[in-house]
Design an enzyme around this catalytic site. Structure first.
Site, PDB file in Angstrom:
ATOM      1  N   ARG A 243       0.852  -1.117  -0.029  1.00 40.64           N
ATOM      2  CA  ARG A 243       0.241   0.142   0.043  1.00 40.64           C
ATOM      3  C   ARG A 243       0.971   1.285   0.038  1.00 40.64           C
ATOM      4  O   ARG A 243       1.930   1.163   0.096  1.00 40.64           O
ATOM      5  CB  ARG A 243      -0.804   0.167   1.324  1.00 40.64           C
ATOM      6  CG  ARG A 243      -0.063   0.152   2.452  1.00 40.64           C
ATOM      7  CD  ARG A 243      -0.795  -0.105   3.858  1.00 40.64           C
ATOM      8  NE  ARG A 243      -0.048  -0.031   4.965  1.00 40.64           N
ATOM      9  CZ  ARG A 243      -0.566   0.378   6.141  1.00 40.64           C
ATOM     10  NH1 ARG A 243      -1.813   1.086   6.168  1.00 40.64           N
ATOM     11  NH2 ARG A 243       0.074   0.232   7.170  1.00 40.64           N
TER      12      ARG A 243
ATOM     13  N   THR B 201      11.601   3.411   9.480  1.00 39.83           N
ATOM     14  CA  THR B 201      11.446   2.555   8.285  1.00 39.83           C
ATOM     15  C   THR B 201      11.873   3.453   7.104  1.00 39.83           C
ATOM     16  O   THR B 201      11.341   4.804   6.965  1.00 39.83           O
ATOM     17  CB  THR B 201      10.002   2.399   8.356  1.00 39.83           C
ATOM     18  OG1 THR B 201       9.753   1.499   9.329  1.00 39.83           O
ATOM     19  CG2 THR B 201       9.559   1.753   6.952  1.00 39.83           C
TER      20      THR B 201
ATOM     21  N   LYS C 262      15.068  -0.143   8.690  1.00 40.06           N
ATOM     22  CA  LYS C 262      14.215  -1.310   8.102  1.00 40.06           C
ATOM     23  C   LYS C 262      13.672  -0.666   6.681  1.00 40.06           C
ATOM     24  O   LYS C 262      12.843   0.272   6.551  1.00 40.06           O
ATOM     25  CB  LYS C 262      13.173  -1.366   8.723  1.00 40.06           C
ATOM     26  CG  LYS C 262      12.267  -2.907   8.536  1.00 40.06           C
ATOM     27  CD  LYS C 262      11.252  -3.263   9.458  1.00 40.06           C
ATOM     28  CE  LYS C 262       9.862  -2.587   9.371  1.00 40.06           C
ATOM     29  NZ  LYS C 262       8.809  -3.244  10.184  1.00 40.06           N
TER      30      LYS C 262
ATOM     31  N   LYS D 169      11.687  -0.993   3.263  1.00 47.36           N
ATOM     32  CA  LYS D 169      10.760  -1.783   2.699  1.00 47.36           C
ATOM     33  C   LYS D 169      10.974  -2.053   1.024  1.00 47.36           C
ATOM     34  O   LYS D 169      11.506  -1.226   0.366  1.00 47.36           O
ATOM     35  CB  LYS D 169       9.449  -0.557   2.541  1.00 47.36           C
ATOM     36  CG  LYS D 169       9.037  -0.503   3.976  1.00 47.36           C
ATOM     37  CD  LYS D 169       8.244  -1.603   4.695  1.00 47.36           C
ATOM     38  CE  LYS D 169       7.535  -1.222   5.955  1.00 47.36           C
ATOM     39  NZ  LYS D 169       6.624  -2.426   6.443  1.00 47.36           N
TER      40      LYS D 169
ATOM     41  N   ASP E 214      11.965  -5.540   5.040  1.00 47.76           N
ATOM     42  CA  ASP E 214      10.644  -5.974   4.874  1.00 47.76           C
ATOM     43  C   ASP E 214       9.914  -6.068   3.672  1.00 47.76           C
ATOM     44  O   ASP E 214       9.683  -5.196   3.254  1.00 47.76           O
ATOM     45  CB  ASP E 214       9.975  -4.861   5.958  1.00 47.76           C
ATOM     46  CG  ASP E 214       8.526  -5.321   6.304  1.00 47.76           C
ATOM     47  OD1 ASP E 214       8.142  -6.505   5.824  1.00 47.76           O
ATOM     48  OD2 ASP E 214       7.858  -4.697   7.023  1.00 47.76           O
TER      49      ASP E 214
ATOM     50  N   GLU F 181      11.884  -9.683   7.011  1.00 45.39           N
ATOM     51  CA  GLU F 181      10.616  -9.678   7.398  1.00 45.39           C
ATOM     52  C   GLU F 181       9.574  -9.947   6.715  1.00 45.39           C
ATOM     53  O   GLU F 181       9.380  -9.653   5.429  1.00 45.39           O
ATOM     54  CB  GLU F 181      10.423  -8.388   8.126  1.00 45.39           C
ATOM     55  CG  GLU F 181       9.113  -8.339   8.847  1.00 45.39           C
ATOM     56  CD  GLU F 181       8.578  -7.103   9.566  1.00 45.39           C
ATOM     57  OE1 GLU F 181       7.606  -6.841   9.797  1.00 45.39           O
ATOM     58  OE2 GLU F 181       9.719  -6.016   9.384  1.00 45.39           O
TER      59      GLU F 181
ATOM     60  N   ASP G 109       5.780 -11.715  10.459  1.00 46.16           N
ATOM     61  CA  ASP G 109       5.055 -10.558  10.819  1.00 46.16           C
ATOM     62  C   ASP G 109       3.546 -10.678  10.801  1.00 46.16           C
ATOM     63  O   ASP G 109       2.783 -11.338  11.602  1.00 46.16           O
ATOM     64  CB  ASP G 109       5.386  -9.345  10.249  1.00 46.16           C
ATOM     65  CG  ASP G 109       4.647  -8.022  10.574  1.00 46.16           C
ATOM     66  OD1 ASP G 109       3.830  -8.191  11.601  1.00 46.16           O
ATOM     67  OD2 ASP G 109       4.854  -7.285  10.048  1.00 46.16           O
TER      68      ASP G 109
ATOM     69  N   LYS H  19       2.541  -6.915  17.255  1.00 46.28           N
ATOM     70  CA  LYS H  19       2.056  -5.528  16.925  1.00 46.28           C
ATOM     71  C   LYS H  19       0.609  -5.584  17.370  1.00 46.28           C
ATOM     72  O   LYS H  19      -0.256  -6.593  17.513  1.00 46.28           O
ATOM     73  CB  LYS H  19       1.849  -5.226  15.414  1.00 46.28           C
ATOM     74  CG  LYS H  19       3.265  -5.032  14.516  1.00 46.28           C
ATOM     75  CD  LYS H  19       2.872  -4.990  13.294  1.00 46.28           C
ATOM     76  CE  LYS H  19       4.032  -4.563  12.630  1.00 46.28           C
ATOM     77  NZ  LYS H  19       3.717  -4.364  11.168  1.00 46.28           N
TER      78      LYS H  19
ATOM     79  N   CYS I 118       4.534  -1.591  14.953  1.00 48.47           N
ATOM     80  CA  CYS I 118       3.483  -0.951  14.873  1.00 48.47           C
ATOM     81  C   CYS I 118       3.101  -0.833  13.424  1.00 48.47           C
ATOM     82  O   CYS I 118       3.651  -0.753  12.484  1.00 48.47           O
ATOM     83  CB  CYS I 118       3.558   0.492  15.713  1.00 48.47           C
ATOM     84  SG  CYS I 118       4.920   1.329  14.715  1.00 48.47           S
TER      85      CYS I 118
ATOM     86  N   ASP J 218      10.549  -1.346  16.671  1.00 43.97           N
ATOM     87  CA  ASP J 218      10.207  -0.778  15.595  1.00 43.97           C
ATOM     88  C   ASP J 218       8.911  -0.042  15.752  1.00 43.97           C
ATOM     89  O   ASP J 218       7.966  -0.198  15.327  1.00 43.97           O
ATOM     90  CB  ASP J 218       9.891  -1.719  14.422  1.00 43.97           C
ATOM     91  CG  ASP J 218       9.518  -1.175  12.943  1.00 43.97           C
ATOM     92  OD1 ASP J 218      10.104  -0.187  12.674  1.00 43.97           O
ATOM     93  OD2 ASP J 218       8.729  -1.960  12.525  1.00 43.97           O
TER      94      ASP J 218
ATOM     95  N   ASP K 265       8.354   3.456  15.114  1.00 40.00           N
ATOM     96  CA  ASP K 265       8.786   4.940  14.455  1.00 40.00           C
ATOM     97  C   ASP K 265       7.424   5.465  13.937  1.00 40.00           C
ATOM     98  O   ASP K 265       7.745   6.541  13.492  1.00 40.00           O
ATOM     99  CB  ASP K 265       9.618   4.261  13.516  1.00 40.00           C
ATOM    100  CG  ASP K 265       9.170   3.675  12.120  1.00 40.00           C
ATOM    101  OD1 ASP K 265       8.078   3.036  12.544  1.00 40.00           O
ATOM    102  OD2 ASP K 265       9.832   3.347  11.063  1.00 40.00           O
TER     103      ASP K 265
END
Length: 366
Positions: free
Chosen positions: A24, A134, A159, A161, A189, A217, A242, A266, A294, A320, A322
């Protein structure tokens, strides 16, 4: 002391830069906020972001869950805390984000009632944590610039993406590693964006490039536990589960099958703190470390997650959290204080949140 009213509202905070993953793209935090007030004037705060692509929860679903469960909580004594949590956990299936908002508010309220910061109520721990940051998937030059900016702000763990195009993903990683060097801890991730073959190919490429990674991840689909286990068995890089872990039952299956090396907890997946604590306890039994993560959340739920991470810092070894650092402004009075990667927990009772700015009220339950 009884639960008197529940106010439900919406919070909107633009992000500093769009948050882009394999699943997304988001430009603002658009979260539902819940405030539970007791008949002696104490107020507990909770929060839930709509993350339909991961949890299945939309704004309307979260509102519906809070209304349904909230009406069953009103008038009940706060002293019967466990019975209140049982109502939230068991009187509605799924709807983990709405449940999390209510549980966070109940934990906040109960810790205030006891006159203790939440992390002390949960068992105590350090009052200062350190989070990663992130780096959203984007053009390579933009991701490199964002990484350099993060390092300049004091972050030493990033981290990254990925998950949209494997070859480009590896180019992104190589460019960021070249820009920040070995002194910055990197992780990837993929948000379920790779296949098993692609993940193992990526691991080989990363190994040959000599890039040290802390973990990868959730590389494959959440339901593909066989694939996740195969990757974990063959990868020299630790694998973090995750989206595959929402419940304690999910965690047991991952741990029993050794389908991952690490588990990401999470609150929006677990439905709040009670199940998150169960997962941390199970991970401890299996000698498995966890990360506290989160969604795109403001400081309300991230403050709750930070309190839990501090209390279970024996097993939650990676942070994590952030979300507030990605927001363009802080809508809270109180709560955690973030200074670069440093998260300082408040000494005030409960979550330590006094007020929420720009709170747009949507409903009130009495």
């Amino acid at each position: 002391m009884n639960l008197k009213t529940i106010r439900i509202g919406q919070l909107s905070v633009p992000l500093v830069t769009p948050f882009k993953t394999a699943l997304r793209s988001v430009e603002a935090v658009e979260d539902i906020v819940v405030m539970i007030e007791s008949d002696n004037g104490l107020v507990g705060f909770g929060e839930a972001p709509p993350t339909a692509v991961i949890t299945g929860d939309t704004h309307d679903a979260i509102l519906g869950a809070i209304r349904l469960l909230g009406s069953q909580l009103l008038g009940r004594p706060l002293e019967n805390f466990n019975s209140l949590l049982k109502i939230v956990r068991h009187n509605l299936v799924h709807n983990t984000s709405g449940k999390a908002a209510l549980e966070i508010a109940l934990y906040d309220l109960f810790a205030q009632y006891l006159g203790m910061p939440l992390y002390q109520f949960l068992g105590g721990g350090p009052n200062v944590l350190k989070t990663d940051l992130t780096i959203s998937v984007d053009r390579i030059d933009k991701m490199v610039a964002d990484s350099r900016k993060a390092v300049a702000a004091g972050f030493d763990a990033l981290k990254i993406k990925v998950g949209k195009n494997l070859d480009e993903d590896l180019e992104r990683l190589q460019a960021i590693h070249a820009a920040v060097g070995d002194g910055v801890k990197l992780s990837l991730d993929a948000n379920q964006g790779w296949t098993v073959k692609e993940t193992l190919y990526a691991v080989g490429r990363i190994e040959r490039a000599g890039i040290p990674l802390d973990f990868i991840e959730q590389p494959v689909k959440a339901h593909d536990l066989d694939g996740l286990r195969l990757i974990t068995e063959r990868s020299s890089i630790p694998i973090l589960a995750d989206e595959a872990v929402f419940s304690a039952r999910d965690a047991i299956e991952i741990l029993e099958r050794h389908a991952a090396d690490l588990i990401n907890i999470k609150l929006m997946k677990t439905g709040g703190l009670s199940t998150a604590l169960q997962i941390a306890g199970l991970a401890e039994l299996y000698h498995t470390e966890c990360m506290m993560g989160c969604m795109l959340e403001s400081g309300i739920s991230v403050t709750a997650a930070a309190h839990l991470a501090a209390a279970r810092s024996d097993v939650i070894t990676r942070i994590d959290l952030d979300g507030p650092a990605l927001c363009s402004k802080n809508p809270l009075t109180g709560g955690i204080v973030m200074n670069g990667p440093k998260i300082v927990l408040p000494d005030a009772p409960g979550l330590g949140i006094a007020a929420v700015k720009n709170f747009q009220e949507l409903a009130e339950l009495k």
